[in-house]
Write a protein that holds these residues in place. Structure first.
Motif, PDB file in Angstrom:
ATOM      1  N   ARG A 117      12.021 -21.265  11.389  1.00  0.00           N
ATOM      2  CA  ARG A 117      12.094 -20.702  12.826  1.00  0.00           C
ATOM      3  C   ARG A 117      13.419 -19.560  13.038  1.00  0.00           C
ATOM      4  N   CYS A 118      14.563 -20.063  12.906  1.00  0.00           N
ATOM      5  CA  CYS A 118      15.627 -19.266  13.049  1.00  0.00           C
ATOM      6  C   CYS A 118      15.694 -18.069  12.283  1.00  0.00           C
ATOM      7  N   CYS A 119      15.282 -18.054  10.983  1.00  0.00           N
ATOM      8  CA  CYS A 119      15.289 -17.010   9.956  1.00  0.00           C
ATOM      9  C   CYS A 119      14.319 -15.847  10.614  1.00  0.00           C
ATOM     10  N   GLU A 120      13.339 -16.512  11.232  1.00  0.00           N
ATOM     11  CA  GLU A 120      12.135 -15.584  11.552  1.00  0.00           C
ATOM     12  C   GLU A 120      12.506 -15.018  12.707  1.00  0.00           C
ATOM     13  N   GLY A 121      13.383 -15.627  13.650  1.00  0.00           N
ATOM     14  CA  GLY A 121      13.909 -15.111  14.970  1.00  0.00           C
ATOM     15  C   GLY A 121      14.843 -13.933  14.650  1.00  0.00           C
ATOM     16  N   VAL A 122      15.756 -14.114  13.636  1.00  0.00           N
ATOM     17  CA  VAL A 122      16.699 -13.104  13.146  1.00  0.00           C
ATOM     18  C   VAL A 122      16.104 -11.877  12.687  1.00  0.00           C
ATOM     19  N   ALA A 123      15.062 -12.131  11.904  1.00  0.00           N
ATOM     20  CA  ALA A 123      14.380 -11.172  10.914  1.00  0.00           C
ATOM     21  C   ALA A 123      13.496 -10.193  12.242  1.00  0.00           C
ATOM     22  N   VAL A 124      13.011 -10.954  13.154  1.00  0.00           N
ATOM     23  CA  VAL A 124      12.286 -10.142  14.305  1.00  0.00           C
ATOM     24  C   VAL A 124      13.100  -9.212  15.060  1.00  0.00           C
ATOM     25  N   ARG A 125      14.347  -9.775  15.320  1.00  0.00           N
ATOM     26  CA  ARG A 125      15.121  -9.182  15.964  1.00  0.00           C
ATOM     27  C   ARG A 125      15.746  -7.754  15.224  1.00  0.00           C
ATOM     28  N   ASN A 126      16.161  -8.201  13.938  1.00  0.00           N
ATOM     29  CA  ASN A 126      16.514  -7.160  13.408  1.00  0.00           C
ATOM     30  C   ASN A 126      15.744  -5.760  13.104  1.00  0.00           C
ATOM     31  N   VAL A 127      14.323  -6.117  12.992  1.00  0.00           N
ATOM     32  CA  VAL A 127      13.244  -4.937  12.822  1.00  0.00           C
ATOM     33  C   VAL A 127      13.142  -4.421  14.182  1.00  0.00           C
ATOM     34  N   GLU A 128      13.113  -5.180  15.255  1.00  0.00           N
ATOM     35  CA  GLU A 128      12.985  -4.685  16.525  1.00  0.00           C
ATOM     36  C   GLU A 128      14.241  -3.404  16.847  1.00  0.00           C
ATOM     37  N   ARG A 129      15.355  -3.849  16.452  1.00  0.00           N
ATOM     38  CA  ARG A 129      16.608  -2.915  16.503  1.00  0.00           C
ATOM     39  C   ARG A 129      16.476  -1.755  15.413  1.00  0.00           C
ATOM     40  N   LEU A 130      16.139  -2.014  14.356  1.00  0.00           N
ATOM     41  CA  LEU A 130      16.011  -1.002  13.429  1.00  0.00           C
ATOM     42  C   LEU A 130      14.720   0.202  13.621  1.00  0.00           C
ATOM     43  N   LEU A 131      13.637  -0.574  14.444  1.00  0.00           N
ATOM     44  CA  LEU A 131      12.752   0.600  14.813  1.00  0.00           C
ATOM     45  C   LEU A 131      13.261   1.405  16.110  1.00  0.00           C
ATOM     46  N   GLU A 132      14.048   0.737  16.948  1.00  0.00           N
ATOM     47  CA  GLU A 132      14.602   1.200  18.046  1.00  0.00           C
ATOM     48  C   GLU A 132      15.516   2.538  17.579  1.00  0.00           C
ATOM     49  N   VAL A 133      16.463   2.121  16.846  1.00  0.00           N
ATOM     50  CA  VAL A 133      17.568   2.821  16.145  1.00  0.00           C
ATOM     51  C   VAL A 133      16.882   4.093  15.429  1.00  0.00           C
TER      52      VAL A 133
ATOM     53  N   GLY B  38      13.799   5.285  15.729  1.00  0.00           N
ATOM     54  CA  GLY B  38      12.958   6.091  16.621  1.00  0.00           C
ATOM     55  C   GLY B  38      11.583   5.962  16.137  1.00  0.00           C
ATOM     56  N   LEU B  39      11.200   4.667  15.530  1.00  0.00           N
ATOM     57  CA  LEU B  39      10.077   4.523  14.753  1.00  0.00           C
ATOM     58  C   LEU B  39       8.940   3.721  15.190  1.00  0.00           C
ATOM     59  N   ARG B  40       7.760   4.071  14.886  1.00  0.00           N
ATOM     60  CA  ARG B  40       6.590   3.027  15.348  1.00  0.00           C
ATOM     61  C   ARG B  40       6.142   2.202  13.960  1.00  0.00           C
ATOM     62  N   ALA B  41       6.211   1.083  14.204  1.00  0.00           N
ATOM     63  CA  ALA B  41       5.786   0.406  12.961  1.00  0.00           C
ATOM     64  C   ALA B  41       4.502   0.708  12.371  1.00  0.00           C
ATOM     65  N   GLU B  42       3.387   1.088  13.116  1.00  0.00           N
ATOM     66  CA  GLU B  42       2.263   1.480  12.561  1.00  0.00           C
ATOM     67  C   GLU B  42       2.191   2.677  11.645  1.00  0.00           C
TER      68      GLU B  42
ATOM     69  N   ARG C  28       3.010  -9.336  13.205  1.00  0.00           N
ATOM     70  CA  ARG C  28       3.551  -9.003  14.539  1.00  0.00           C
ATOM     71  C   ARG C  28       3.571  -7.739  14.645  1.00  0.00           C
ATOM     72  N   PHE C  29       3.941  -6.636  13.794  1.00  0.00           N
ATOM     73  CA  PHE C  29       4.386  -5.372  14.133  1.00  0.00           C
ATOM     74  C   PHE C  29       3.371  -4.576  13.625  1.00  0.00           C
ATOM     75  N   GLY C  30       2.599  -4.766  12.752  1.00  0.00           N
ATOM     76  CA  GLY C  30       1.431  -3.966  12.356  1.00  0.00           C
ATOM     77  C   GLY C  30       1.890  -2.832  11.294  1.00  0.00           C
ATOM     78  N   PHE C  31       2.687  -3.087  10.397  1.00  0.00           N
ATOM     79  CA  PHE C  31       3.213  -2.050   9.529  1.00  0.00           C
ATOM     80  C   PHE C  31       2.144  -1.452   8.807  1.00  0.00           C
ATOM     81  N   ARG C  32       2.032  -0.635   8.230  1.00  0.00           N
ATOM     82  CA  ARG C  32       1.038   0.228   7.283  1.00  0.00           C
ATOM     83  C   ARG C  32       1.139  -0.571   5.880  1.00  0.00           C
ATOM     84  N   GLY C  33       1.960  -1.113   5.693  1.00  0.00           N
ATOM     85  CA  GLY C  33       2.037  -1.879   4.377  1.00  0.00           C
ATOM     86  C   GLY C  33       3.323  -2.553   3.992  1.00  0.00           C
ATOM     87  N   LEU C  34       3.321  -3.570   3.117  1.00  0.00           N
ATOM     88  CA  LEU C  34       4.690  -4.145   2.506  1.00  0.00           C
ATOM     89  C   LEU C  34       4.818  -3.511   1.170  1.00  0.00           C
ATOM     90  N   VAL C  35       5.950  -2.762   0.925  1.00  0.00           N
ATOM     91  CA  VAL C  35       6.521  -2.256  -0.077  1.00  0.00           C
ATOM     92  C   VAL C  35       7.686  -2.728  -1.020  1.00  0.00           C
TER      93      VAL C  35
END
Length: 481
Positions: free
Chosen positions: A76-92, A94-98, A121-128
């Motif tokens: 749960r802790c790792c997932e929380g950090v991962a979600v937080r990092n993805v949110e920051r990366l999308l913000e920095v 200027g991307l939409r996950a989809e 959670r974010f709805g990315f187009r795919g996992l590469v």
């Protein structure tokens, strides 16, 4: 991580609060090992206290229950950090996950539950993420980085379309001759015969080039019937693993959505999705305690032989799935060549090996006057030895460029410094390392361990390991020499 879903043991712990002040992205010059260790220690302490008097299932040891409860919180802790990092990366960015794909790297990129959480959670187009996202792919990553830096990739059409880029099977005929006393017959692949072999049982499967990365993906595998709990137990017995270890499924890609709560492609076994409740009882060998499975989707294009085998099993049983685990014993490297596979089968009593499209039936009883192998086949080690001189030259090159050992260690562990290559002069890096040595009592011990492993006489003899640790920075070129 597998133990997390093997036990129902759980504790109360505020994971969100625990990671609130732990910075794993962008805000620290060094990787926060101490903060991470302190967090884990606090989880262990909480688990020991809360489970001290708890009544626990005696099918697992109390230590296993404790570890399971701890790993649930750590996940749960790792997932929380991962979600937080993805949110920051999308913000920095200027991307939409989809509109984009998710690409992860490092050992944690093999954490299937986190990959699935981020995708859902974010709805990315795919996992590469590639199958060799961890250190096993370092050689390829360094090579691609070098080609990119030289501009060689600008007009290329480079695509990784399968995980099968390892060594081909080169010793089939020699191995069959060597193990002839144990061989009953060698015949061509037949659908009906394959289904009979694998139904309620286990077979070995070796075909073509080996997989990249740490997981068997259908070229160096043990395959079994997912309808049988006995098969899961037998697979764990062959590999000398704990009884609770999960077994991964491979599924025909076109039928994945009928059996799993996701129709995304998962060719590299990098997601953990729910098995649909209405079919769980049909495939008990592959279902984790939480109802999930770490599945691999197989297409006719990526692996025609394996897809044919899966389709034959589906036609006979209605189930387009097989159990899959790596073809190796405990503490043994995954099988690479035919003689290694035959050695495994004879030692373990596996009756049938499918070897590059042929069915090899083996005797399971002792062969008179011929001693059966008792140890794994020795592996080729020439690629991992004799590189001490190269390692020592790299080490000396950094010293000659003006870096102290303390500075080398600090740079190797600082993503921020490596990102600022033009500013990371020996003088600046050494000064920062000296300051860290004053404020961090553990720093000198870490430096000494670094010297023992990476320096002359150390245990790391692969030049790419040392180069990779320093972010593929050439100190001589960077300082104009």
């Amino acid at each position: 991580m597998a133990l997390a879903s093997a036990s129902t043991a759980a504790i109360e712990f505020d994971a969100e609060a625990a990671i609130a002040d732990v910075t794993f992205f962008g805000g620290s010059a060094t990787q926060p090992w101490k903060a991470a260790h302190d967090l884990v220690r606090s989880v262990v302490d909480a688990a020991e206290e809360q489970l001290a008097d708890a009544e626990l299932d005696d099918s697992l040891s109390r230590e296993d229950h404790l570890r399971s409860a701890v790993m649930k919180v750590i996940q749960r802790c790792c997932e929380g950090v991962a979600v937080r990092n993805v949110e920051r990366l999308l913000e920095v960015g200027g991307l939409r996950a989809e509109d984009t794909h998710l690409a992860t790297t490092g050992g944690y990129a093999l954490n299937c539950p986190t990959n699935t959480l981020l995708m859902d959670r974010f709805g990315f187009r795919g996992l590469v993420t590639p199958p060799c996202a961890n250190d096993s792919g370092q050689g390829i990553g360094l090579g691609l980085l070098g080609l990119y830096g030289a501009g060689a990739l600008d007009g290329s059409d480079l695509r990784i379309v399968s995980p099968y880029y390892g060594r081909d099977v080169l010793d089939t005929e020699e191995a069959l001759a060597e193990f002839a006393p144990w061989i009953v017959s060698v015949t061509d692949f037949e659908d009906e015969r394959f289904v009979a072999d694998v139904s309620d049982g286990v077979i070995a499967w070796v075909d073509g080039r080996a997989e990249l990365g740490p997981r068997a993906l259908g070229h160096r595998s043990l395959l079994g019937d997912p309808r049988s709990q006995k098969v899961k137990d037998l697979l764990n017995e062959y590999k000398r693993r704990q009884w609770w270890r999960p077994v991964a499924p491979m599924v025909m890609a076109e039928h994945a959505g009928e059996w799993f709560a996701s129709d995304r492609e998962s060719p590299y076994m990098l997601e953990a999705v729910q098995v649909r409740p209405e079919v769980r009882e049909l495939v008990p060998a592959i279902v984790h305690l939480d109802g999930s499975a770490r599945h691999q989707t197989v297409t006719a294009e990526s692996n025609p032989a394996l897809h044919r085998a899966l389709d034959a099993f589906r036609a006979a049983t209605g189930v387009p799935i097989l159990c899959n685990t790596s073809l190796n014993d405990k503490a043994e490297a995954v099988v690479d060549q035919a003689a290694q596979a035959l050695n495994f089968c004879v030692r373990k009593g596996v009756r049938v090996l499918y070897l590059c499209g042929r069915r090899v039936e083996l005797r399971t009883e002792p062969v008179p006057a011929v001693a059966a192998p008792t140890e794994p086949r020795p592996r080729a080690l020439e690629y991992f030895a004799g590189q001490e001189a190269d390692r020592d030259a790299l080490w000396q090159g950094w010293l000659d460029a003006g870096y102290t050992v303390e500075g080398m260690y600090h740079l190797s562990r600082s993503h921020q410094l490596r990102a600022e290559q033009e500013l990371s002069t020996p003088e600046r890096v050494n000064l920062l390392a000296a300051y860290r040595a004053k404020v961090d009592p553990s720093f000198s011990g870490l430096v000494n361990n670094f010297r023992r492993t990476h320096g002359p006489g150390g245990s790391f003899v692969d030049p790419s390991t040392l180069t990779g640790a320093f972010g593929v920075i050439n100190p001589l070129r960077r300082n104009g020499k």
